[in-house]
Design an enzyme around this catalytic site. Sequence first.
Site, PDB file in Angstrom:
ATOM      1  N   ARG A   1      -2.913  -1.770  -3.279  1.00  0.00           N
ATOM      2  CA  ARG A   1      -3.883  -1.015  -3.050  1.00  0.00           C
ATOM      3  C   ARG A   1      -3.653   0.107  -4.000  1.00  0.00           C
ATOM      4  O   ARG A   1      -2.638   0.832  -4.007  1.00  0.00           O
ATOM      5  CB  ARG A   1      -3.852  -0.503  -1.458  1.00  0.00           C
ATOM      6  CG  ARG A   1      -5.045   0.488  -1.438  1.00  0.00           C
ATOM      7  CD  ARG A   1      -4.981   1.167  -0.160  1.00  0.00           C
ATOM      8  NE  ARG A   1      -5.811   2.164   0.086  1.00  0.00           N
ATOM      9  CZ  ARG A   1      -5.584   3.271   0.430  1.00  0.00           C
ATOM     10  NH1 ARG A   1      -4.668   3.634   1.236  1.00  0.00           N
ATOM     11  NH2 ARG A   1      -6.732   4.323   0.531  1.00  0.00           N
TER      12      ARG A   1
ATOM     13  N   HIS B   1     -12.110   4.660   0.218  1.00  0.00           N
ATOM     14  CA  HIS B   1     -12.460   3.553   1.172  1.00  0.00           C
ATOM     15  C   HIS B   1     -13.212   2.427   0.923  1.00  0.00           C
ATOM     16  O   HIS B   1     -13.866   1.899   1.682  1.00  0.00           O
ATOM     17  CB  HIS B   1     -13.048   4.216   2.606  1.00  0.00           C
ATOM     18  CG  HIS B   1     -12.084   5.260   3.235  1.00  0.00           C
ATOM     19  ND1 HIS B   1     -12.728   6.548   3.923  1.00  0.00           N
ATOM     20  CD2 HIS B   1     -10.886   5.182   3.339  1.00  0.00           C
ATOM     21  CE1 HIS B   1     -11.714   7.169   4.359  1.00  0.00           C
ATOM     22  NE2 HIS B   1     -10.597   6.385   4.252  1.00  0.00           N
TER      23      HIS B   1
ATOM     24  N   ARG C   1      -8.340  17.378   6.814  1.00  0.00           N
ATOM     25  CA  ARG C   1      -9.196  17.753   5.720  1.00  0.00           C
ATOM     26  C   ARG C   1     -10.589  18.455   5.838  1.00  0.00           C
ATOM     27  O   ARG C   1     -11.302  17.881   6.993  1.00  0.00           O
ATOM     28  CB  ARG C   1      -9.341  16.712   4.647  1.00  0.00           C
ATOM     29  CG  ARG C   1      -8.175  16.114   4.321  1.00  0.00           C
ATOM     30  CD  ARG C   1      -8.559  15.049   2.936  1.00  0.00           C
ATOM     31  NE  ARG C   1      -7.694  14.128   3.027  1.00  0.00           N
ATOM     32  CZ  ARG C   1      -7.710  12.944   2.984  1.00  0.00           C
ATOM     33  NH1 ARG C   1      -8.816  12.417   3.304  1.00  0.00           N
ATOM     34  NH2 ARG C   1      -6.700  11.904   2.667  1.00  0.00           N
TER      35      ARG C   1
ATOM     36  N   ASN D   1       0.974  -1.217  -0.185  1.00  0.00           N
ATOM     37  CA  ASN D   1       0.051   0.021   0.129  1.00  0.00           C
ATOM     38  C   ASN D   1       1.048   1.333   0.158  1.00  0.00           C
ATOM     39  O   ASN D   1       1.460   1.584   1.133  1.00  0.00           O
ATOM     40  CB  ASN D   1      -0.973  -0.190   1.265  1.00  0.00           C
ATOM     41  CG  ASN D   1      -1.664   1.324   1.441  1.00  0.00           C
ATOM     42  OD1 ASN D   1      -1.762   2.125   0.731  1.00  0.00           O
ATOM     43  ND2 ASN D   1      -2.693   1.051   2.436  1.00  0.00           N
TER      44      ASN D   1
ATOM     45  N   GLU E   1      -9.349  -4.023   5.886  1.00  0.00           N
ATOM     46  CA  GLU E   1      -8.985  -3.548   4.326  1.00  0.00           C
ATOM     47  C   GLU E   1      -8.040  -4.581   3.662  1.00  0.00           C
ATOM     48  O   GLU E   1      -8.216  -5.045   2.774  1.00  0.00           O
ATOM     49  CB  GLU E   1      -8.562  -2.032   4.141  1.00  0.00           C
ATOM     50  CG  GLU E   1      -9.607  -1.065   4.483  1.00  0.00           C
ATOM     51  CD  GLU E   1      -9.071   0.244   4.680  1.00  0.00           C
ATOM     52  OE1 GLU E   1      -8.508   0.547   5.716  1.00  0.00           O
ATOM     53  OE2 GLU E   1      -9.094   1.289   3.637  1.00  0.00           O
TER      54      GLU E   1
END
Length: 402
Positions: A92, A181, A242, A11, A386
């Site tokens: 990923r 996600h 964010r 990832n 994940e």
Amino acid sequence: MLEPDLVLILNCGSSSLKFAVLDPESGKEFLCGQANALGGTTAKLVWRYRAQNETQQLDRDDDYTTVIRILVDRFDRQWSELRERLLAIGHRVVHGGELFASSVLIDEEVLSAIRSCCELAPLHNPVALEGIQAALAAFPQVSQVAVFDTAFHQSMPDYAYLYALPYRLYQQHHIRRYGMHGSSHRYISERTAQLLRKPVPEINVISAHLGNGASIAAIKGGQSVDTSMGLTPLEGLVMGTRCGDLDPGLLLYLGRTLNYSLDEIEQLLNRESGMRGLSELSNDCRALEQAAEGGHTGARLALEVFCYRLAKYIAAYTIPLHQVTALVFTGGIGENSAWVRTRTTDWLNGHAYQLDPALNEKIRFGAEGRISRQNTPEVLVIPTREEWVIARDAAQLALGAA
Ligand code: AMP
């Protein structure tokens, strides 16, 4: 020799490379680690193998390719029993645009398609590509699979994914909402079905993935029908740093009236906003909870805005779902913060959500289960996995190709 049965997950983030080796059947982790702060003076590689934590300092100019070479060397010398068992490598990839609605085996065509999505995720896709190229060179015999964050949300209907902009911007430049996600939301939908002992097609789930990045998805019978992130991960919920949803006119104001440059706007919205910006203290929810308890007004305000905005999204997602089988909290905040779960569901009393305070306190730190009172709508906490989703997809495609 054992049959290959394990998956290496890679990832590549904007300044980190996370890796893990998992059994795709059981989800058992044999190795996990990450290279942090790549490109900086504090760059290092940390990993955990056979219950031991180890660290290796990295040079400032060590890039993703160098880190993968270092990993290969470790696989040869230290983790050779794992290397022999590698069935597949799962990568990923953040953005698959409209080109990928599921995971795929990587070939030249897939590489050029990922390349074509780079402008949609300029911080992420180029480094994912670098990682893939290095892994292809290092492990030429092992099947490699790309798993996209956006793929799960490709099932969204056009009225959910379109911005109310001139249609030609969508047609010519692919400007639309994509969502992120995806592996996490997909896992949550499938795991919820298992926990409730119902088939996936029969359940409607609101999945709230609340970590430093945060997004929420409305999942109808296993299909994502709406989600809060958009063209980029900036849209939607308030996050650690964010901003989430904004009036787009504000960008014009920042540029025209306050003379912000595009780079300054990008920095402001991605790194200086969200809970960090509001609290003027931290992006870390746990630190904010402690500060709020101690009377820090900014911390309290940041948490309040976070929960209020989240509650509005949860209420809104009853529209595409009609009937909600379960509301599920996941991600570092969703899995651990009893306070955020309470405050958010307090706003939703009109939707009959009622938490059981004892269960809400208990189901934390990796625990899984129901936190709502009996005979009230299901509210669950499920630790997300994940990597396991990536491992399962990679193994399935590798075995299919064999
Ligand atoms: P993630 O990005 O999924 O690793 O989540 C990181 C976020 O989870 C940070 O804001 C952490 O402060 C938050 N978090 C982790 N543990 C706790 C906790 N015990 N209470 C509140 N927030 C937590």
